[in-house]
Write a protein that holds these residues in place. Structure first.
Motif, PDB file in Angstrom:
ATOM      1  N   ASP A   1      48.192  33.583  40.390  1.00 19.32           N
ATOM      2  CA  ASP A   1      48.073  34.452  41.567  1.00 19.32           C
ATOM      3  C   ASP A   1      47.185  33.743  42.589  1.00 19.32           C
ATOM      4  OD1 ASP A   1      47.375  36.350  43.461  1.00 19.32           O
ATOM      5  OD2 ASP A   1      47.347  37.995  42.005  1.00 19.32           O
TER       6      ASP A   1
ATOM      7  N   MET B   1      46.088  34.185  35.218  1.00 22.61           N
ATOM      8  CA  MET B   1      45.499  34.714  36.442  1.00 22.61           C
ATOM      9  C   MET B   1      45.538  33.680  37.573  1.00 22.61           C
ATOM     10  SD  MET B   1      41.830  36.678  36.733  1.00 22.61           S
ATOM     11  CE  MET B   1      40.858  35.225  36.362  1.00 22.61           C
TER      12      MET B   1
ATOM     13  N   GLU C   1      36.395  30.101  36.112  1.00 23.61           N
ATOM     14  CA  GLU C   1      36.290  30.576  34.718  1.00 23.61           C
ATOM     15  C   GLU C   1      36.791  29.508  33.747  1.00 23.61           C
ATOM     16  OE1 GLU C   1      37.781  34.491  32.235  1.00 23.61           O
ATOM     17  OE2 GLU C   1      37.616  34.611  34.434  1.00 23.61           O
TER      18      GLU C   1
ATOM     19  N   LEU D   1      43.727  35.031  43.143  1.00 28.24           N
ATOM     20  CA  LEU D   1      42.770  34.990  42.025  1.00 28.24           C
ATOM     21  C   LEU D   1      42.515  33.579  41.521  1.00 28.24           C
ATOM     22  CD1 LEU D   1      44.180  38.016  39.962  1.00 28.24           C
ATOM     23  CD2 LEU D   1      42.195  38.026  41.497  1.00 28.24           C
ATOM     24  N   LYS D   2      43.219  32.608  42.115  1.00 23.30           N
ATOM     25  CA  LYS D   2      43.166  31.239  41.595  1.00 23.30           C
ATOM     26  C   LYS D   2      41.746  30.654  41.605  1.00 23.30           C
ATOM     27  CE  LYS D   2      45.462  26.744  41.866  1.00 23.30           C
ATOM     28  NZ  LYS D   2      44.245  26.009  41.507  1.00 23.30           N
TER      29      LYS D   2
ATOM     30  N   ASP E   1      44.449  33.847  29.344  1.00 27.00           N
ATOM     31  CA  ASP E   1      44.399  34.909  30.362  1.00 27.00           C
ATOM     32  C   ASP E   1      44.032  34.327  31.732  1.00 27.00           C
ATOM     33  OD1 ASP E   1      45.048  36.760  28.456  1.00 27.00           O
ATOM     34  OD2 ASP E   1      42.982  37.455  28.136  1.00 27.00           O
ATOM     35  N   ALA E   2      43.056  33.410  31.733  1.00 21.88           N
ATOM     36  CA  ALA E   2      42.619  32.814  33.005  1.00 21.88           C
ATOM     37  C   ALA E   2      43.708  31.946  33.613  1.00 21.88           C
ATOM     38  CB  ALA E   2      41.353  31.990  32.776  1.00 21.88           C
TER      39      ALA E   2
ATOM     40  N   ALA F   1      39.777  32.158  38.831  1.00 22.82           N
ATOM     41  CA  ALA F   1      40.304  31.702  37.541  1.00 22.82           C
ATOM     42  C   ALA F   1      39.909  30.259  37.264  1.00 22.82           C
ATOM     43  CB  ALA F   1      41.823  31.848  37.528  1.00 22.82           C
TER      44      ALA F   1
END
Length: 358
Positions: free
Chosen positions: A67, A64, A77, A70-71, A60-61, A74
């Motif tokens: 984008d 993400m 994470e 959102l990098k 999921d990360a 992510a």
């Protein structure tokens, strides 16, 4: 992923559902059997469930991270999730490489002073202290069973039990000859002496695994305990010596004198006897297996030198894998992981190589 664990995972989840069934919950016998089977699977399956969760979270990360907005979040994470996944991957891999018949949680360890007189007995005592501190760090339980003190300190021989999670997987490669090089306290000219002690690590079997017919297979006698220990040790016949004669080319003798009662000493002597017999059984099985096994763990022979402790150079060397650490002071203080983990890593690599497709 680990395809071999998927069927076990399905069974684990099935057992969990059964435990919530009111009909089964009302039957203590069925609920107990299901709980026991689930518990046996949990050691491997619960880490695998967490591993799958981490893999999904990483996927999921990574999606993400595509984008630009959102990098950064992510990546942060992923930096946290990936090391956790990799650690679990290694743990699961190691569990799958363990023979189920060798996942013992209770051991009996014997340390005996070898060549070197009083210095060898002192070194045997130092090894015992090293293992005691290491066991404490790992959260294991250590139980002293029998000992014979050295005249200048330390031990001529000491036997103790160790129990806890994965205890055999960490200590199994400690069997063999341990050599020390240092200046003894009694040495007036500063000369380095070489002494030795031997270590034997033996799984402690259940009574059902090693049956001893106490009426036919052994002889035993009570006697007065020798050595230091006060009035009780010297004046009561609480010490026990057992001879095991069945199917052995020579007698196997066990002596215990450290308990305050004859019954306790007899019980401890029988524990040691069963472990030695179990060790003999295992040695026979090992000889019947492939040569690969010998390359992984050696013979386990007490006389095979496995490690040298050089105090002047603060050096500890494992001769089986040609590994050296220059932190002997920390190792003797209980940080034995420095020597244990490289050996475990070496064995793991050999096992993975042996199990990989040709």
């Amino acid at each position: 992923m680990f395809p071999a664990l998927e069927s076990q995972l399905a069974r684990y989840l099935e057992l969990e559902q059964q435990l919530y069934d009111p009909v089964i919950a009302s039957d203590p016998s069925k609920a107990g059997a299901i709980g026991k089977e689930r518990g046996a699977l949990a050691k491997t399956i619960e880490p695998y469930i967490e591993y799958k969760r981490l893999c999904a979270a990483i996927a999921d990360a990574e999606a993400m991270a595509a984008d630009p907005d959102l990098k950064a979040m992510a990546d942060e994470e992923l930096a946290e999730l990936r090391p956790k996944r990799d650690t679990l991957h290694t743990k699961i891999e190691e569990q799958l490489l363990v023979d189920p018949g060798e996942d013992y949680s209770k051991l009996i360890v014997e340390i005996r002073a070898g060549t070197g007189g009083d210095e060898a007995a002192l070194f045997a005592g130092d090894l015992y202290e090293m293992y005691t501190r290491y066991a404490r760090e790992k959260g294991w339980k250590l139980e002293e069973i029998a000992f014979s003190p050295g005249e200048a300190g330390g031990f001529k021989e000491i036997t103790f039990g160790v129990s806890g999670d994965d205890v055999y997987q960490y200590l199994r490669y400690e069997s063999g000859g341990h050599r020390v090089q240092r200046v003894p306290a009694t040495e007036t000219q500063g000369r380095i002496h070489t002494s030795a002690a031997t270590v034997a690590v033996m799984p402690e079997p259940e009574e059902a695994q090693v049956f001893v017919n106490e009426a036919a297979d052994i002889e035993w006698e009570r006697m007065r305990a020798g050595g230091a220990g006060g009035q009780h040790v010297n004046k009561t016949e609480s010490a026990v010596r057992i001879w095991y004669k069945k199917g052995t080319p020579e007698e196997m003798e066990v002596k215990c004198q450290d308990g305050r009662s004859q019954g306790k000493n007899y019980e401890q002597a029988m524990r040691i006897l069963r472990s030695r017999l179990f060790e003999r059984q295992q040695e026979k099985l090992h000889k019947e297996r492939s040569d690969m096994r010998k390359s992984l763990i050696g013979t386990g022979d007490r006389n095979a030198r496995i490690r040298t402790y050089n105090f002047p150079q603060n050096r500890c060397s494992d001769h089986r894998i040609e590994f050296t650490a220059y932190r002997l002071d920390a190792i003797m203080a209980g940080d034995l992981e420095q020597m244990v983990q490289p050996m475990r890593d070496h064995v793991r690599k050999e096992k993975l190589a042996a199990n990989s497709p040709k």
